[in-house]
Design a protein around this motif. Sequence first.
Motif, PDB file in Angstrom:
ATOM      1  N   ILE A 139      -9.818  -4.003  -6.459  1.00 12.28           N
ATOM      2  CA  ILE A 139      -8.585  -3.862  -7.234  1.00 12.28           C
ATOM      3  C   ILE A 139      -8.878  -3.971  -8.725  1.00 12.28           C
ATOM      4  O   ILE A 139      -8.271  -3.265  -9.540  1.00 12.28           O
ATOM      5  CB  ILE A 139      -7.550  -4.914  -6.785  1.00 12.28           C
ATOM      6  N   GLY A 140      -9.823  -4.841  -9.098  1.00  9.48           N
ATOM      7  CA  GLY A 140     -10.186  -4.970 -10.506  1.00  9.48           C
ATOM      8  C   GLY A 140     -10.670  -3.652 -11.091  1.00  9.48           C
ATOM      9  O   GLY A 140     -10.315  -3.292 -12.224  1.00  9.48           O
ATOM     10  N   ARG A 141     -11.473  -2.928 -10.332  1.00  7.69           N
ATOM     11  CA  ARG A 141     -11.945  -1.617 -10.801  1.00  7.69           C
ATOM     12  C   ARG A 141     -10.779  -0.643 -10.914  1.00  7.69           C
ATOM     13  O   ARG A 141     -10.704   0.149 -11.866  1.00  7.69           O
ATOM     14  CB  ARG A 141     -12.995  -1.058  -9.842  1.00  7.69           C
ATOM     15  N   GLU A 142      -9.881  -0.670  -9.941  1.00  5.41           N
ATOM     16  CA  GLU A 142      -8.743   0.243  -9.964  1.00  5.41           C
ATOM     17  C   GLU A 142      -7.847  -0.043 -11.167  1.00  5.41           C
ATOM     18  O   GLU A 142      -7.319   0.886 -11.796  1.00  5.41           O
ATOM     19  CB  GLU A 142      -7.948   0.115  -8.667  1.00  5.41           C
ATOM     20  N   ILE A 143      -7.668  -1.323 -11.482  1.00  3.77           N
ATOM     21  CA  ILE A 143      -6.871  -1.691 -12.661  1.00  3.77           C
ATOM     22  C   ILE A 143      -7.514  -1.120 -13.927  1.00  3.77           C
ATOM     23  O   ILE A 143      -6.842  -0.543 -14.785  1.00  3.77           O
ATOM     24  CB  ILE A 143      -6.733  -3.221 -12.768  1.00  3.77           C
ATOM     25  N   ALA A 144      -8.836  -1.269 -14.040  1.00  4.53           N
ATOM     26  CA  ALA A 144      -9.548  -0.783 -15.227  1.00  4.53           C
ATOM     27  C   ALA A 144      -9.362   0.713 -15.409  1.00  4.53           C
ATOM     28  O   ALA A 144      -9.091   1.193 -16.521  1.00  4.53           O
ATOM     29  CB  ALA A 144     -11.031  -1.130 -15.123  1.00  4.53           C
ATOM     30  N   ARG A 182       1.264   0.308 -11.884  1.00  2.00           N
ATOM     31  CA  ARG A 182       2.304  -0.429 -11.163  1.00  2.00           C
ATOM     32  C   ARG A 182       1.984  -0.494  -9.665  1.00  2.00           C
ATOM     33  O   ARG A 182       2.149  -1.535  -9.026  1.00  2.00           O
ATOM     34  CB  ARG A 182       3.664   0.233 -11.396  1.00  2.00           C
ATOM     35  N   GLU A 183       1.492   0.611  -9.110  1.00  2.00           N
ATOM     36  CA  GLU A 183       1.113   0.628  -7.691  1.00  2.00           C
ATOM     37  C   GLU A 183      -0.029  -0.359  -7.422  1.00  2.00           C
ATOM     38  O   GLU A 183      -0.023  -1.080  -6.416  1.00  2.00           O
ATOM     39  CB  GLU A 183       0.653   2.032  -7.287  1.00  2.00           C
ATOM     40  N   ILE A 184      -1.006  -0.379  -8.323  1.00  2.00           N
ATOM     41  CA  ILE A 184      -2.166  -1.248  -8.123  1.00  2.00           C
ATOM     42  C   ILE A 184      -1.776  -2.720  -8.256  1.00  2.00           C
ATOM     43  O   ILE A 184      -2.270  -3.582  -7.508  1.00  2.00           O
ATOM     44  CB  ILE A 184      -3.290  -0.880  -9.105  1.00  2.00           C
ATOM     45  N   VAL A 200      10.874   6.962  -2.326  1.00  2.00           N
ATOM     46  CA  VAL A 200      11.256   6.196  -1.140  1.00  2.00           C
ATOM     47  C   VAL A 200      10.947   4.710  -1.343  1.00  2.00           C
ATOM     48  O   VAL A 200      11.763   3.838  -1.023  1.00  2.00           O
ATOM     49  CB  VAL A 200      10.536   6.738   0.111  1.00  2.00           C
ATOM     50  N   LYS A 201       9.792   4.433  -1.897  1.00  2.00           N
ATOM     51  CA  LYS A 201       9.394   3.044  -2.152  1.00  2.00           C
ATOM     52  C   LYS A 201      10.401   2.358  -3.076  1.00  2.00           C
ATOM     53  O   LYS A 201      10.828   1.228  -2.822  1.00  2.00           O
ATOM     54  CB  LYS A 201       7.992   3.019  -2.758  1.00  2.00           C
ATOM     55  N   GLU A 202      10.786   3.032  -4.150  1.00  4.44           N
ATOM     56  CA  GLU A 202      11.737   2.453  -5.094  1.00  4.44           C
ATOM     57  C   GLU A 202      13.105   2.250  -4.461  1.00  4.44           C
ATOM     58  O   GLU A 202      13.789   1.263  -4.742  1.00  4.44           O
ATOM     59  CB  GLU A 202      11.853   3.356  -6.324  1.00  4.44           C
TER      60      GLU A 202
END
Length: 242
Positions: free
Chosen positions: A28-33, A50-52, A185-187
Motif C-alpha cells: 500500500i505504501g508503494r501505491e500511495i507514492a 482515495r481508493e488506496i 456504486v461505491k459512493e
Amino acid sequence: MSGHSKFANIKHRKEKNDAARGKIFTIIGREIAVAVKDGGADPNNNNKLREIIAKAKANNMPNDTIERGIKKAAGDAGSVVYEYVSYEGYGPSGTAIIVNALTDNKNRTAANVRNAFTKGGGNVGTPGCVSFMFDKKGMIIIDKEEFDMDPDELLMIAIEAGAEDLNNEEDSYEILTAPEDFEKVKEALETQKIPLASAEVTMIPQTYVELTSEEDIKNFNKTMDLLDADDDVQEVYHNWDE
C-alpha cells in the motif's frame, strides 16, 4: 441475485497472507507514492489516492502511517520511481495466472516472476495470452455481520446506482459492477452508511480449472507462495477452482 460465486477468495487469499506478515503495508505504501505523484496529495481531488486510503484502512494501516506516506511522496521528488507491470502465464494443467506488480526494477521483477512460474511447473506467456479468460469488474463485499439491511433493499440501492448483480453468499454480499461504474456504486453505498468490507476493481475468471493431481496442487501452491513472497507483486489472479 445469482447463485454461489467462487471468485471472492482468489485475490483476497493473497491479501490475507500478506496482512499476516505485514507485507500489505509495503504494498500500500508503494501505491500511495505512485498515486500522490500522479494525482497530488489531496484525496478529495485524487480518486486513486482515495481508493488506496480506503484499502489501507480496511487492512488496519494506522492513520499516521498513511499520512506519513502521503507527505513523503508529496515532498520527495527524488524518491524511487515505481511503475506498474503485468505478467500472464500458465500454471499446472493450463491454469491461467495474471500477476500485477509495482516495481523500481523491471528486470528483477520479471526474473522473479518467471522463476515462480518455472518452479511450479508453469511458464510465463506473452501479453494477452490469458487475460481474455477474465472479466474486469468492480467488486464490493459487505460482511453480513456488519450489516442488517434487507438484501432486497441493498439490491435496489446497488442496481439504481449502476451495479450489474448482487451475489448472496453465506457470510457476505458481493456486488458486481462494470469498472466505469465502480466509483458511483461505491459512493452510493457509502452515502447510505453501508459498511464495506472491501471494494476494488478486480479480474474474475470466466471459467475455472480443477486440479485433481496432488502434484499439480503442490506446484500451483509453490508458484503462489513464491509470488506472495515477492515485495514487487501487488496482485495475483488465477482460475483454479479451489
